[in-house]
Design an enzyme around this catalytic site. Sequence first.
Site, PDB file in Angstrom:
ATOM      1  N   HIS A 179      21.918  68.921  28.966  1.00 60.88           N
ATOM      2  CA  HIS A 179      21.929  67.871  27.943  1.00 60.88           C
ATOM      3  C   HIS A 179      23.215  67.056  28.000  1.00 60.88           C
ATOM      4  CE1 HIS A 179      18.201  68.685  25.903  1.00 60.88           C
ATOM      5  NE2 HIS A 179      18.518  69.935  25.640  1.00 60.88           N
ATOM      6  N   HIS A 203      20.856  75.126  30.579  1.00 59.02           N
ATOM      7  CA  HIS A 203      20.034  74.141  29.877  1.00 59.02           C
ATOM      8  C   HIS A 203      20.891  73.257  28.982  1.00 59.02           C
ATOM      9  CE1 HIS A 203      16.425  72.599  27.731  1.00 59.02           C
ATOM     10  NE2 HIS A 203      17.272  72.568  26.710  1.00 59.02           N
ATOM     11  N   GLU A 204      21.804  73.864  28.225  1.00 55.04           N
ATOM     12  CA  GLU A 204      22.656  73.094  27.326  1.00 55.04           C
ATOM     13  C   GLU A 204      23.559  72.146  28.108  1.00 55.04           C
ATOM     14  OE1 GLU A 204      22.469  72.896  24.070  1.00 55.04           O
ATOM     15  OE2 GLU A 204      20.809  74.313  24.098  1.00 55.04           O
ATOM     16  N   GLU A 243      14.163  67.413  26.931  1.00 52.31           N
ATOM     17  CA  GLU A 243      14.180  68.856  27.151  1.00 52.31           C
ATOM     18  C   GLU A 243      13.807  69.177  28.598  1.00 52.31           C
ATOM     19  OE1 GLU A 243      15.483  70.854  25.295  1.00 52.31           O
ATOM     20  OE2 GLU A 243      15.199  70.337  23.199  1.00 52.31           O
TER      21      GLU A 243
END
Length: 267
Positions: A137, A133-134, A192
């Site tokens: 970004h 997930h990070e 997100e």
Amino acid sequence: MKISFIKAFAVVLALGATAPATYAQFNLSKAISAGAKAVKAATLTDAQMAAYVKESVDWMDKNNPVAADDDPYTVRLMKLTEGLNDVEGIPLNFKVYKVVDVNAFACADGSVRVFSAIMDMMSDDELLGIIGHEVGHVAKHHSKNAFRNSLLEDALKDGIASTGGKAAALTETQLVKLSESLVNAKYSQKQESEADDYGYDFLKAHGKNPWGMVQAFEKMEAMEQSSGAQSSMMAKMFSSHPDTAARIKHMSDRCRKDGIEKPATDK
């Protein structure tokens, strides 16, 4: 999702057993008076911004306890991230901060920092889910844009000099502010969701199980509901996003559609 700095970087959960008491708290407390310099925000280039990201990451690495190469935390993280060499051409590098704060974050230059406390809480698949997930970004340039905004809107208020196209070194005060923006970046619901989907594809493409992202989200949501406490990671992921259940369902549906087996949790 992505980690309040002066004195107490992130709220520490009541998880005394999950992180040794000897570990420090994440450090962003060395603010000092900034020297007065001048520059127009319009002069900031991508190259200068990249230099500021690196300087900020280097400052955090210097001022926090980084696990040694032979430390069990580092060994585990390196084994888990084997083969995760880059994202969209950006080289990835991984380190563990041995701190009690529950968090992990990734920077625009590909630096991924994972806190030992969150490693204590998460299974291997769940930890990879958070990392995926990070990294999302970073790939979608959310990290880069958030840092640029902080640089222009906050740090430049103190003044950052630029001479001949070369960015001046940051003061301690500016490093504190910019490091906070790296670790505690807040993203929109759309961002997100984009990071969720990119992280899913990234993990799947590298032979990792994307169910781990779902399980990590579920674990942190359950912890927040049961304890009323909130880590920096939870705050980043959920505080402004009331549709957590919808995000979890979306990711679960993707896993089932792709026929991916849900792993058993070992924590």
